[in-house]
Design a protein around this motif. Structure first.
Motif, mmCIF file in Angstrom:
data_model
loop_
_atom_site.group_PDB
_atom_site.id
_atom_site.type_symbol
_atom_site.label_atom_id
_atom_site.label_comp_id
_atom_site.label_asym_id
_atom_site.label_seq_id
_atom_site.Cartn_x
_atom_site.Cartn_y
_atom_site.Cartn_z
ATOM 1 N N GLU A 150 40.773 45.462 57.733
ATOM 2 C CA GLU A 150 40.321 46.177 56.544
ATOM 3 C C GLU A 150 40.527 47.684 56.653
ATOM 4 O OE1 GLU A 150 36.376 45.152 55.473
ATOM 5 O OE2 GLU A 150 36.806 43.017 55.198
ATOM 6 N N ASP B 267 43.769 44.716 43.820
ATOM 7 C CA ASP B 267 42.615 45.451 44.336
ATOM 8 C C ASP B 267 42.451 45.181 45.833
ATOM 9 O OD1 ASP B 267 41.310 42.968 44.637
ATOM 10 O OD2 ASP B 267 40.359 43.127 42.685
ATOM 11 N N LYS B 268 41.467 45.833 46.432
ATOM 12 C CA LYS B 268 41.292 45.726 47.878
ATOM 13 C C LYS B 268 40.955 44.302 48.312
ATOM 14 C CE LYS B 268 39.762 50.527 48.361
ATOM 15 N NZ LYS B 268 38.647 51.432 48.746
ATOM 16 N N LYS B 269 40.181 43.609 47.497
ATOM 17 C CA LYS B 269 39.792 42.239 47.854
ATOM 18 C C LYS B 269 41.018 41.330 47.865
ATOM 19 C CE LYS B 269 35.942 40.625 46.272
ATOM 20 N NZ LYS B 269 34.893 40.054 45.378
ATOM 21 N N GLU B 270 41.863 41.489 46.846
ATOM 22 C CA GLU B 270 43.088 40.685 46.782
ATOM 23 C C GLU B 270 44.018 41.022 47.942
ATOM 24 O OE1 GLU B 270 43.594 39.981 41.971
ATOM 25 O OE2 GLU B 270 44.137 41.924 42.838
ATOM 26 N N ALA C 221 43.078 42.157 50.855
ATOM 27 C CA ALA C 221 42.467 41.656 52.088
ATOM 28 C C ALA C 221 42.681 40.157 52.246
ATOM 29 C CB ALA C 221 40.978 41.989 52.104
ATOM 30 N N LEU C 222 42.538 39.410 51.150
ATOM 31 C CA LEU C 222 42.713 37.964 51.208
ATOM 32 C C LEU C 222 44.114 37.591 51.662
ATOM 33 C CD1 LEU C 222 40.824 36.827 47.976
ATOM 34 C CD2 LEU C 222 40.184 36.323 50.345
ATOM 35 N N THR D 67 42.700 50.232 42.529
ATOM 36 C CA THR D 67 43.717 49.190 42.440
ATOM 37 C C THR D 67 45.103 49.817 42.577
ATOM 38 O OG1 THR D 67 43.886 49.401 40.035
ATOM 39 C CG2 THR D 67 42.297 47.782 40.887
#
Length: 199
Positions: free
Chosen positions: A160, A145-148, A150-151, A177
């Motif tokens: 971002e 997903d976007k959070k993963e 980005a991390l 995703t």
């Protein structure tokens, strides 16, 4: 041996360039999945080139006459083979079949070569990429997903906005995703052999 051009005599040989032009033109006439051109499709293809007013009837009659000459089996449609036979009257049906087999085979080989060239990732890199995805996939659900993303990408200096663009382009089902297939396509398109994650 294919038909040979006599000096000063046209219509005896089909060059690859002429073949490709005619093939492209023919495909532009076809408006359905039949692979043939109907009488109406043929007329529509020439509507913009014809005169308006009183001359329209004569023009349409001329176009219809050309169509009838090409439609050798009188089934109301014209195949690409029939178009070639009409365009090159001194080539026999056997000659035309040989040209079609030769040039269509070359076209298929050209397309295959281009497809192979465009495939940036090797089989070894595909396997490596599955490992790379696991590095992104922090919760192990088989999706990124976007959070993963980005991390992981923060360490590479990727902002971002870039991630949003990637998901907009490669998240084909708009699930938010990337599955394995989408992730591979994303990675191939964005990094390929120059990936900081692949050898």
């Amino acid at each position: 041996q294919m038909c040979i051009r006599d000096r000063g005599n046209k219509g005896r040989i089909i060059t690859k360039k002429e073949y490709k032009i005619l093939r492209h033109m023919f495909v532009s006439y076809v408006k359905d999945e039949s692979g043939t051109v109907s009488h109406q499709e043929f007329l529509r293809a020439f509507e913009d080139e014809g005169p308006t007013g009183p001359g329209t009837v004569i023009w349409n009659s001329s176009v219809a006459s050309v169509f009838r000459q090409m439609d050798t089996n009188s089934d109301g449609t014209v195949t690409f083979r029939e178009l070639l036979l009409a365009r090159y009257p001194q080539c026999s049906p056997g000659d035309v079949d040989k040209y079609m087999a030769k040039y269509d085979s070359q076209t298929a080989e050209d397309q295959t070569a281009k497809a192979q060239e465009s495939k940036v990732l090797t089989l070894e890199q595909e396997e490596e990429l599955e490992g790379v995805m696991k590095m992104f996939d922090l919760d192990g659900d088989g999706l990124v997903d976007k959070k993963e993303m980005a991390l992981y990408c923060t360490n590479l200096g990727i902002d971002e906005d870039a991630i949003e663009e990637w998901f907009s382009e490669f998240d084909l089902d708009k699930s938010g995703t990337l599955d394995m297939r989408e992730f591979k396509e994303f990675f191939r398109a964005e990094w390929g052999n120059s990936s900081p994650c692949l050898p």
